[in-house]
Every structure is written in C-alpha cells, then in structure tokens.
Motif scaffolding. Structure first.
Motif: not given
Ligand code: ATP
Ligand code: MG
Ligand code: FE
Length: 347
Positions: A295-299
């Motif tokens: 999982f990662y954040p929006a750029p």
C-alpha cells in the motif's frame, strides 16, 4: 471531528482540513523549491521566512475550498518534529496561537508518523499489523507497526537516506534539487545493461541500509564517463537507470526480508521516494509472488503535505490527546517515543 493540519518541517508549507467522518475536505501546498534551487539545497532561514508568508493564505484557501469557516474547526494539528527547528517553530507557534484563539485543542504531530499514515487517506487501507518502509529525504527505515503509536524500528540507513542519495546522485549528473523525480525521468530512457551498480548491504544479514557506497560508485562512474569529454544525455540516462535499479533492488530485498522476519503479508510504503514508479512496480511484482500486498499514498501525498498531518493529528486528537501548556518542537525525535493509541481508528 474537523481538524486543521499544518506542515512546515522543511521546504513545503502544507495545510489541510480532515474530518473524521467525512474524510479529507481540502488541502493546499506551497513548495519552496524555486526559492532554494539556486543554493542546491534547503536554506533553513529562507524556509522559515517563507512559511510565515504562506501559511495563512493557504489556510484561507483550504477553508474556501472546503466551504468551511474557522468556527467549524475543532482541533489543530501541526508538525512538531523532526525537521528544521526554525521551520517547525513557525508552524507550531501559528497552530498553537490559532487553537488558543479558537478555543480548541492543539497537538504536535510526528512528521514521520504523518508519512507512515498517509496511505490511510486512500480508499483501500491497510490493516494492522504491517511492515512500513519509510523512504524520504531524511529517513530510510523499516518499522513494524501494530497500531498507531506502536512502532518498532526493524532497520534503518546507517548513512544517507534513500531520498538524499537520489538528490546527491542527481547533483553529480547536473540535475536540479530535489533530484529524485529528475533521476526517475532520465532512468526511463536509460539502458539497464550498460552499467551494473552494486546493491549495498544485501549480502549482509539484517535490515539496515547503506547508500553512501552507491554514491561513491556513482561519482566514479560519472568521472570515468567524463574522461571522454562531457556527459552525453545518454550517459546521464544510463547512469540514472543503473543508480535507480540499485536503490530499488536493495529496498525490495530488505522489504521482503522484513515481511518474512515478522511473518506479515502487508507492506506500507511512504515518504517522497515511494512516489518512484519503478520502486512501486518492482515491489508489487516481488510481493505478489508471495501473496503479500503493498500500500502507498497517492503521489501528491508521498512527499510532504498537510493532509498527512491533519490525518495523524485527527486520530490522536479524537482519542483525547492534546499538547501540554509548555510544548516544544523536536528537531530530532525517535518515532518509538510516541505514545500508543489504545482506541481504534477514528477513520
Ligand atoms: P523527511 O520526511 O525524512 O524529513 P523530506 O520531508 O525532505 O524528509 P519527503 O518530502 O518525504 O522528504 O521526500 C523528498 C524526497 O523524495 C527527496 O529526496 C526527493 O528527491 C525524493 N523523491 C521525490 N519523488 C521521487 C521519485 N519519483 N523518485 C525518487 N525519489 C523521489
Ligand atoms: Mg521537501
Ligand atoms: Fe517528509
């Protein structure tokens, strides 16, 4: 609970409004990159002064965007550290003064907790426990996360942070600061076969990182290429590609190792370098083979922003945490010192 978040730890002024029942209502960011570009890095005094200029106009902007007034705000969260002391003090002083004037609580938030929780701003959220890879301009850490404020450091960089290594390699190639996105762009046209950079620390056990050797290797490669005259565009692309591949491969290997060690299948990645597309794709590829998920954040929420501070602050303020009367900023602040949050997410 409607929370105002203020981020001023470095060279971005970030302001956001997060509501625990309605989500992120609005956010605004001013990046000081153009102010610092001629110095090749962030000048602390210039950073502090510009936060003073930008914070209130950005606050007006988010209130307008969200269709709210100051009277709707029920708490103020600000970055209390780690970061540049003067820049932190601007945000802390403003946030505490506003909260005092409005009669609402204020809370100093840990910048890296903000980064770590930024993926929670997305629709699909990770469940605890998970392993977090924090990769930013000042940090490269693997952390076991059992809940908010339940952090155990598994490994970290013994020298440069990954983002810092990107920035220094970019400087060697004559690219502007911050160099990460420039390296990433050149790397797309680079030949992956031309150079083979070392993968630092992968043959040693453990979860620590080291990027300073890679920096030296990059410098030596640049020097070798320059023996034939100036660097060509293709030289730059090929070096950027080899450098990025080496950093990505190292990060992927250590993430897999950390998940295995902790017996977990969820990885969360955050911080500026997590915007790197090659890193995202390589991690997804590697982890899908092991039925693990990343999982990662929006750029826009990978690098510094106000939304992550509003979110982290909202969780803690909703659980009743508040600043004391005397509160200080913490230029250095180990994340393991944060108090745990016994209640679940305020969402
Ligand atoms: P810290 O959060 O550790 O205090 P910081 O706030 O300066 O440091 P961030 O704003 O999270 O760091 O991230 C900035 C870093 O991310 C810079 O080093 C920049 O070069 C790097 N970066 C941004 N985008 C990319 C990308 N696409 N590829 C690689 N690196 C990137
Ligand atoms: Mg920055
Ligand atoms: Fe940051």
């Amino acid at each position: 609970m409607l929370i105002l978040g203020l981020e001023t730890s470095c060279d971005e002024t970030g302001v956001a409004l997060y509501d625990t029942s309605r989500g992120l209502l609005a956010h605004a960011l001013f990046s000081q990159v153009d102010i610092h570009v001629e110095y090749g890095g962030v000048v602390p005094e210039l950073a502090s002064r510009d936060h003073i200029r930008k914070a209130l106009p950005l606050l007006e902007e988010v209130l307008t965007k969200a269709g709210c007034t100051a009277a709707d705000i029920e708490g103020v969260a600000y970055t209390a550290g780690p970061g540049l002391v003067g820049a932190l003090m601007v945000g802390a002083t403003l946030a505490r003064a506003l909260a005092w004037g409005w009669g609402v609580p204020a809370l100093g938030v840990h910048h890296m907790e903000g980064h770590l929780l930024a993926p929670m701003l997305e629709e699909e959220r990770p469940d605890f426990p998970f392993v977090a890879l924090l990769v930013s301009g000042g940090h490269t850490q693997l952390v076991r996360v059992d809940g908010i404020g339940q952090y155990r450091l598994l490994g970290e960089s013994l020298d440069d942070a990954a983002g810092e290594a990107f920035d220094k390699a970019a400087k060697m190639l004559g690219l502007p600061y911050p160099g990460g996105p420039h390296i990433a762009r050149l790397a797309e046209s680079g030949d992956p076969e031309r150079f083979n950079f070392p993968r630092p620390m992968v043959n040693r056990p453990g979860l620590d990182f080291s990027f300073s050797g890679l920096k030296t290797y990059t410098l030596n490669t640049v020097t070798d290429c320059k023996a034939n005259g100036e660097l060509s565009e293709q030289d730059k692309c090929d070096i950027a590609r080899a450098f990025e591949e080496a950093v990505v491969a190292t990060l992927v290997i250590k993430c897999r190792r950390a998940l295995k060690q902790e017996g977990l299948k969820t990885l969360v990645m955050a911080g500026g370098v997590s915007a790197n597309r090659n890193l995202r794709a390589s991690l997804e590829r590697a982890l899908s083979k092991e039925k693990a998920k990343v999982f990662y954040p929006a750029p826009e929420f990978c690098t510094d922003n106000g939304a992550m501070i509003a979110y982290a602050g909202a969780q803690r303020l909703a659980a009743g945490q508040r600043d004391g009367e005397a509160s200080a900023v913490r230029p250095r602040w180990p994340m393991a010192e944060l108090p745990p949050l016994s209640a679940g997410l305020a969402t």
